[in-house]
Design a protein around this motif. Sequence first.
Motif, mmCIF file in Angstrom:
data_model
loop_
_atom_site.group_PDB
_atom_site.id
_atom_site.type_symbol
_atom_site.label_atom_id
_atom_site.label_comp_id
_atom_site.label_asym_id
_atom_site.label_seq_id
_atom_site.Cartn_x
_atom_site.Cartn_y
_atom_site.Cartn_z
ATOM 1 N N ILE A 71 0.855 -1.183 0.000
ATOM 2 C CA ILE A 71 0.000 0.000 0.000
ATOM 3 C C ILE A 71 0.891 1.233 0.000
ATOM 4 C CG2 ILE A 71 -1.718 1.301 1.291
ATOM 5 C CD1 ILE A 71 -2.630 -1.367 2.479
ATOM 6 N N SER A 72 0.596 2.162 -0.863
ATOM 7 C CA SER A 72 1.337 3.418 -0.911
ATOM 8 C C SER A 72 0.332 4.556 -0.938
ATOM 9 C CB SER A 72 2.217 3.482 -2.158
ATOM 10 O OG SER A 72 3.202 2.483 -2.111
ATOM 11 N N ARG A 73 0.500 5.481 -0.006
ATOM 12 C CA ARG A 73 -0.361 6.667 0.025
ATOM 13 C C ARG A 73 0.373 7.769 0.764
ATOM 14 N NH1 ARG A 73 -3.617 4.076 4.514
ATOM 15 N NH2 ARG A 73 -2.912 5.256 6.315
ATOM 16 N N ASP A 74 -0.060 8.992 0.539
ATOM 17 C CA ASP A 74 0.522 10.145 1.214
ATOM 18 C C ASP A 74 -0.184 10.353 2.549
ATOM 19 O OD1 ASP A 74 2.293 10.674 -0.858
ATOM 20 O OD2 ASP A 74 0.829 11.903 -1.936
ATOM 21 N N ALA A 75 0.444 11.121 3.417
ATOM 22 C CA ALA A 75 -0.174 11.459 4.695
ATOM 23 C C ALA A 75 -1.386 12.341 4.434
ATOM 24 C CB ALA A 75 0.829 12.181 5.585
ATOM 25 N N ARG A 76 -2.385 12.214 5.302
ATOM 26 C CA ARG A 76 -3.587 13.040 5.158
ATOM 27 C C ARG A 76 -4.169 13.346 6.539
ATOM 28 N NH1 ARG A 76 -6.283 8.216 1.902
ATOM 29 N NH2 ARG A 76 -6.400 6.727 3.598
ATOM 30 N N PRO A 77 -4.791 14.516 6.688
ATOM 31 C CA PRO A 77 -5.357 14.896 7.985
ATOM 32 C C PRO A 77 -6.507 13.973 8.373
ATOM 33 C CG PRO A 77 -5.232 16.801 6.523
ATOM 34 C CD PRO A 77 -4.905 15.591 5.717
ATOM 35 N N MET A 78 -6.632 13.702 9.671
ATOM 36 C CA MET A 78 -7.737 12.881 10.178
ATOM 37 C C MET A 78 -9.035 13.682 10.101
ATOM 38 S SD MET A 78 -6.400 9.997 11.302
ATOM 39 C CE MET A 78 -6.843 9.241 12.821
ATOM 40 N N ALA A 79 -10.146 12.968 10.017
ATOM 41 C CA ALA A 79 -11.434 13.625 9.853
ATOM 42 C C ALA A 79 -11.864 14.400 11.099
ATOM 43 C CB ALA A 79 -12.491 12.593 9.498
ATOM 44 N N ALA A 117 1.862 8.524 6.096
ATOM 45 C CA ALA A 117 2.084 8.063 4.728
ATOM 46 C C ALA A 117 2.512 6.603 4.764
ATOM 47 C CB ALA A 117 3.158 8.912 4.056
ATOM 48 N N MET A 118 2.172 5.852 3.734
ATOM 49 C CA MET A 118 2.504 4.427 3.660
ATOM 50 C C MET A 118 3.308 4.170 2.393
ATOM 51 S SD MET A 118 0.959 3.120 6.318
ATOM 52 C CE MET A 118 0.606 1.414 6.130
ATOM 53 N N ARG A 119 4.389 3.404 2.535
ATOM 54 C CA ARG A 119 5.187 2.954 1.395
ATOM 55 C C ARG A 119 5.479 1.475 1.604
ATOM 56 N NH1 ARG A 119 3.568 7.010 -0.194
ATOM 57 N NH2 ARG A 119 4.673 8.880 -0.785
ATOM 58 N N ASN A 120 5.108 0.674 0.623
ATOM 59 C CA ASN A 120 5.302 -0.779 0.690
ATOM 60 C C ASN A 120 4.714 -1.366 1.958
ATOM 61 O OD1 ASN A 120 6.652 -0.822 -1.778
ATOM 62 N ND2 ASN A 120 8.589 -0.318 -0.791
ATOM 63 N N GLY A 121 3.566 -0.839 2.368
ATOM 64 C CA GLY A 121 2.855 -1.391 3.519
ATOM 65 C C GLY A 121 3.360 -0.917 4.863
ATOM 66 N N LYS A 122 4.328 0.000 4.931
ATOM 67 C CA LYS A 122 4.877 0.482 6.205
ATOM 68 C C LYS A 122 4.665 1.983 6.326
ATOM 69 C CE LYS A 122 8.349 -3.084 6.554
ATOM 70 N NZ LYS A 122 9.739 -3.412 6.787
ATOM 71 N N ALA A 123 4.368 2.432 7.561
ATOM 72 C CA ALA A 123 4.194 3.860 7.825
ATOM 73 C C ALA A 123 5.560 4.537 7.801
ATOM 74 C CB ALA A 123 3.525 4.064 9.170
ATOM 75 N N ILE A 124 5.602 5.691 7.168
ATOM 76 C CA ILE A 124 6.866 6.433 7.081
ATOM 77 C C ILE A 124 6.613 7.894 7.421
ATOM 78 C CG2 ILE A 124 7.873 4.908 5.344
ATOM 79 C CD1 ILE A 124 7.212 7.163 3.278
ATOM 80 N N ALA A 125 7.676 8.604 7.757
ATOM 81 C CA ALA A 125 7.608 10.044 7.990
ATOM 82 C C ALA A 125 7.654 10.761 6.650
ATOM 83 C CB ALA A 125 8.765 10.487 8.882
ATOM 84 N N GLN A 160 4.033 8.020 13.179
ATOM 85 C CA GLN A 160 2.842 7.806 14.022
ATOM 86 C C GLN A 160 1.704 8.769 13.669
ATOM 87 O OE1 GLN A 160 6.043 7.926 15.487
ATOM 88 N NE2 GLN A 160 5.987 5.689 15.349
ATOM 89 N N GLY A 161 1.943 9.728 12.783
ATOM 90 C CA GLY A 161 0.906 10.663 12.364
ATOM 91 C C GLY A 161 0.894 11.963 13.136
ATOM 92 N N ASN A 162 1.951 12.236 13.888
ATOM 93 C CA ASN A 162 2.038 13.478 14.659
ATOM 94 C C ASN A 162 2.824 14.520 13.870
ATOM 95 O OD1 ASN A 162 0.785 12.265 16.933
ATOM 96 N ND2 ASN A 162 2.725 11.272 17.393
ATOM 97 N N PRO A 163 2.334 15.777 13.843
ATOM 98 C CA PRO A 163 3.102 16.821 13.160
ATOM 99 C C PRO A 163 4.350 17.186 13.982
ATOM 100 C CG PRO A 163 1.095 17.743 14.102
ATOM 101 C CD PRO A 163 1.039 16.274 14.337
ATOM 102 N N VAL A 164 5.513 17.166 13.357
ATOM 103 C CA VAL A 164 6.776 17.470 14.018
ATOM 104 C C VAL A 164 7.146 18.932 13.799
ATOM 105 C CG1 VAL A 164 9.227 16.871 14.133
ATOM 106 C CG2 VAL A 164 7.523 15.099 13.721
ATOM 107 N N ASP A 165 7.006 19.387 12.561
ATOM 108 C CA ASP A 165 7.342 20.766 12.219
ATOM 109 C C ASP A 165 6.246 21.305 11.303
ATOM 110 O OD1 ASP A 165 8.812 23.150 11.969
ATOM 111 O OD2 ASP A 165 9.778 22.415 10.126
ATOM 112 N N VAL A 166 5.780 22.528 11.572
ATOM 113 C CA VAL A 166 4.720 23.143 10.762
ATOM 114 C C VAL A 166 5.195 24.536 10.378
ATOM 115 C CG1 VAL A 166 2.329 23.903 10.724
ATOM 116 C CG2 VAL A 166 2.948 21.857 12.009
#
Length: 186
Positions: free
Chosen positions: A96-104, A166-174, A133-139
Motif C-alpha cells: 500500500i502506498s499513500r501520502d499522509a492526510r489529515p484525520m477527519a 504516509a505508507m510505502r510498501n505497507g509500512k508507515a513512514i515520515a 505515528q501521524g504526529n506533526p513534528v514541524d509546521v
Amino acid sequence: MSMPTNNEYRTADTVQDTTVEPRRSTSPVLLMLLAFAVTAAALIWWTQSRRATEAPVAALPAPVMDDANPPASERAAAANERTRAERAAATRPAPISRDARPMAGNADPKYPAAMLRAGVGGTVVVVAEVDAQGNPVDVRVVERSGERDLDRAAVNAVRQWRFEPAMRNGKAIATSVKVPVDFKSI
C-alpha cells in the motif's frame, strides 16, 4: 306544329358514345405468382439472417501425439501449478502506498476575532512534517494569506491536528504534507 327536340338537331358525329369499357381486373394466376414470390423472398431472408447469428459448429480433429504436445495429464498438472501460484500471489497483501492526510476529527482553526470583525479572509498553505505515528513534528507557512494573524492561526491549528501517516510498501513512514487552510468571513 310541334317543337323539335334537342335530339333531332344532333348529327351523327355529335352523338356521344355511351358505352362503358369493362373494368380490367388482374388475373388470379398473376396474383398467386406475386404472393408466392414475396413469401419465397421473406423465407430466404429469414434463413440467411438466422445463419448469421448462429455460431458455426466444427468438429475437433483427433489429437495427435508427438513430443511437441505433452499429454493431457501433463498439461493439467502445469495448469494446476499456475493456478496455485496465482492464488498464493492473490493472498499476499499488496503493498500500500499513500501520502499522509489529515484525520477527519481534527478541529477547525480558530478565526481571529479581529479579522472576523474586519471581514478579512484568505487561504494559508501550511507544510507539516509528519512522523510515522501521524504526529506533526514541524509546521511552517509556505503561502501566506497577507494577514499575519491568519497565518499564525493556521499554524497553531495544524500543530494540534493528527494525521494518517504516509505508507510505502505497507509500512508507515515520515513525510511532509501540504495543507490549505481557508478563512472565510460570512
